[in-house]
Design a protein around this motif. Structure first.
Motif, mmCIF file in Angstrom:
data_model
loop_
_atom_site.group_PDB
_atom_site.id
_atom_site.type_symbol
_atom_site.label_atom_id
_atom_site.label_comp_id
_atom_site.label_asym_id
_atom_site.label_seq_id
_atom_site.Cartn_x
_atom_site.Cartn_y
_atom_site.Cartn_z
ATOM 1 N N HIS A 1 0.826 -1.205 0.000
ATOM 2 C CA HIS A 1 0.000 0.000 0.000
ATOM 3 C C HIS A 1 0.866 1.263 0.000
ATOM 4 O O HIS A 1 1.546 1.572 0.960
ATOM 5 C CB HIS A 1 -0.920 -0.003 1.226
ATOM 6 C CG HIS A 1 -1.888 -1.142 1.216
ATOM 7 N ND1 HIS A 1 -2.988 -1.174 0.385
ATOM 8 C CD2 HIS A 1 -1.906 -2.312 1.885
ATOM 9 C CE1 HIS A 1 -3.658 -2.297 0.577
ATOM 10 N NE2 HIS A 1 -3.019 -3.009 1.483
ATOM 11 N N ARG A 2 0.834 1.970 -1.098
ATOM 12 C CA ARG A 2 1.529 3.235 -1.251
ATOM 13 C C ARG A 2 0.492 4.352 -1.242
ATOM 14 O O ARG A 2 -0.711 4.123 -1.416
ATOM 15 C CB ARG A 2 2.311 3.258 -2.580
ATOM 16 C CG ARG A 2 3.319 2.107 -2.737
ATOM 17 C CD ARG A 2 4.702 2.526 -2.291
ATOM 18 N NE ARG A 2 4.818 2.676 -0.870
ATOM 19 C CZ ARG A 2 5.185 1.690 -0.044
ATOM 20 N NH1 ARG A 2 5.436 0.496 -0.505
ATOM 21 N NH2 ARG A 2 5.297 1.916 1.239
ATOM 22 N N HIS A 3 0.963 5.582 -1.052
ATOM 23 C CA HIS A 3 0.049 6.713 -1.075
ATOM 24 C C HIS A 3 -0.581 6.832 -2.464
ATOM 25 O O HIS A 3 0.078 6.662 -3.481
ATOM 26 C CB HIS A 3 0.786 8.001 -0.718
ATOM 27 C CG HIS A 3 1.259 8.028 0.708
ATOM 28 N ND1 HIS A 3 0.384 7.983 1.772
ATOM 29 C CD2 HIS A 3 2.506 8.089 1.235
ATOM 30 C CE1 HIS A 3 1.077 8.029 2.911
ATOM 31 N NE2 HIS A 3 2.374 8.082 2.609
ATOM 32 N N GLY A 4 -1.873 7.143 -2.480
ATOM 33 C CA GLY A 4 -2.615 7.158 -3.729
ATOM 34 C C GLY A 4 -2.332 8.354 -4.608
ATOM 35 O O GLY A 4 -1.985 9.443 -4.131
ATOM 36 N N LEU A 5 -2.483 8.134 -5.922
ATOM 37 C CA LEU A 5 -2.462 9.222 -6.894
ATOM 38 C C LEU A 5 -3.914 9.607 -7.143
ATOM 39 O O LEU A 5 -4.628 8.932 -7.893
ATOM 40 C CB LEU A 5 -1.806 8.777 -8.198
ATOM 41 C CG LEU A 5 -0.299 8.555 -8.201
ATOM 42 C CD1 LEU A 5 0.141 7.975 -9.532
ATOM 43 C CD2 LEU A 5 0.434 9.844 -7.935
ATOM 44 N N THR A 6 -4.380 10.644 -6.508
ATOM 45 C CA THR A 6 -5.764 11.073 -6.615
ATOM 46 C C THR A 6 -5.820 12.579 -6.832
ATOM 47 O O THR A 6 -4.805 13.275 -6.717
ATOM 48 C CB THR A 6 -6.544 10.733 -5.333
ATOM 49 O OG1 THR A 6 -5.996 11.491 -4.236
ATOM 50 C CG2 THR A 6 -6.446 9.251 -5.004
ATOM 51 N N ARG A 7 -7.009 13.066 -7.127
ATOM 52 C CA ARG A 7 -7.183 14.506 -7.308
ATOM 53 C C ARG A 7 -6.792 15.254 -6.039
ATOM 54 O O ARG A 7 -6.199 16.340 -6.097
ATOM 55 C CB ARG A 7 -8.635 14.808 -7.674
ATOM 56 C CG ARG A 7 -8.883 16.273 -7.973
ATOM 57 C CD ARG A 7 -10.247 16.482 -8.596
ATOM 58 N NE ARG A 7 -10.365 17.809 -9.200
ATOM 59 C CZ ARG A 7 -11.211 18.119 -10.157
ATOM 60 N NH1 ARG A 7 -12.019 17.197 -10.651
ATOM 61 N NH2 ARG A 7 -11.248 19.340 -10.657
ATOM 62 N N GLU A 8 -7.091 14.665 -4.892
ATOM 63 C CA GLU A 8 -6.767 15.308 -3.622
ATOM 64 C C GLU A 8 -5.264 15.364 -3.372
ATOM 65 O O GLU A 8 -4.746 16.331 -2.807
ATOM 66 C CB GLU A 8 -7.452 14.557 -2.468
ATOM 67 C CG GLU A 8 -8.969 14.664 -2.426
ATOM 68 C CD GLU A 8 -9.651 13.850 -3.515
ATOM 69 O OE1 GLU A 8 -10.792 14.206 -3.891
ATOM 70 O OE2 GLU A 8 -9.040 12.858 -4.008
#
Length: 329
Positions: free
Chosen positions: A218-225
């Motif tokens: 689990h890595r940090h997500g690539l999201t709009r936020e």
């Protein structure tokens, strides 16, 4: 039992299916399906509309498009072209929802994964075949691209944390702050629950992506936020959990037992288990050193090359034509 039934999959469709198989209705989640008999392509759209539905599904609110084509693994360039056209159309629809149509798009494409590990090399391979235009247009003007309203396409293969020592989102956020794209498209290899979906399924989502989530990294997500602009994710399942292989074998065993007088009783007992109960049983019985193992097809090299080319062709078609379509409106 359902709470423990944590199948490792990146596909929203499979998350929806596991609740359906256990006759559980997920409120706030809609499923739309269609099938093209001529092309043998099944299209599924999972729409998560509420936060409650997102919590149940374990995925963010948004739209998840899934294209399933059993013949995708065959070396048929004409058929692959048809799939590229479908992918391009899906992406166009999502882009129209998230971006205005009055300006030339500046798009950053991220090839996630590790080029040195074939099942994880989908993202880098896609970037290898992209028509990169940002530097040409910035240097020579928009007419150098041969179109009236070109999109500025740039791309990066950020590698994995073991290679860079940095979270992917840290690298992408820095690039976004410097180049100011309107949109990020992330391409990554996924994990599936069903081995029949390996390299035969493409998922497109407007919710971004969390690299490695399907295999437990689990890595940090690539999201709009996290990056500040809309993120569309494109993924293809290339691996399955070892438990899935055992589970599929059990399904075949149960079917064989039904035709055996001596073992029919045992088969009926196993058949009475729900998918969640069977998966939990296998997880408890499987050898500990196999529990974290993932499996990929033996011809994964050729499959990843074919699939990556289909996706890159879809992206090239999309950003060559997207602005012309906008102007025609």
């Amino acid at each position: 039992m359902v709470e423990k039934y944590n199948v490792r999959t990146d596909l929203a469709l499979e998350e929806r299916e596991r609740f359906e198989s256990d006759n559980i209705e997920v409120k706030g989640v809609e499923l739309e399906e269609s099938y093209d008999e001529e092309k043998e392509i099944r299209i599924s759209k999972v729409i998560i509309r509420t936060e409650k539905g997102a919590k149940t599904m374990g995925k963010p609110v948004g739209t998840y498009l899934t294209l399933e084509a059993p013949n995708m693994v065959n070396p048929d360039e004409g058929y692959h072209r048809e799939i590229s056209v479908e992918i391009s159309a899906f992406l166009k629809g999502l882009i129209d929802e998230h971006l205005p149509c009055h300006k030339e798009h500046n798009v950053l494409i991220i090839g996630l994964g590790n080029r040195e590990v074939t099942p994880d090399a989908l993202g880098p391979y896609v970037v290898d075949n992209l028509n990169i235009t940002r530097h040409i247009i910035r240097e020579y003007g928009k007419y150098a691209s041969g179109t009236e309203h070109p999109s500025l396409v740039s791309a990066i293969v950020p590698g994995v944390m073991a290679q860079t020592g940095m979270e992917t989102v840290e690298i992408v956020r820095g690039i976004v702050e410097e180049t100011h794209p309107d949109l990020v498209i992330a391409v990554d290899a996924l994990a599936a629950r069903n081995s029949r979906r390996l390299n035969r399924t493409i998922q497109i989502a407007d919710t971004g992506i969390r690299p490695g989530s399907g295999v437990g990294n689990h890595r940090h997500g690539l999201t709009r936020e996290s990056v500040g602009v809309p993120v569309i994710a494109i993924g293809v399942p290339t691996v399955v959990d070892a438990v899935t292989i055992v589970n599929d074998t059990m399904e075949n065993l149960v079917q064989a037992m039904e035709s055996s007088k001596a073992l029919k009783g045992v088969g009926n007992v196993l058949k009475s288990y729900s998918d969640a109960e069977k998966y939990e049983l296998i997880s408890e019985l499987i050898s500990p050193h196999l529990n974290g193992m993932f499996v990929t097809p033996k011809d994964i090299d050729e499959m990843v090359k074919q699939t990556s080319y289909m996706i890159s062709e879809a992206l090239n078609m999309l950003f060559q034509n997207v602005q012309e379509a906008c102007i025609q409106k």
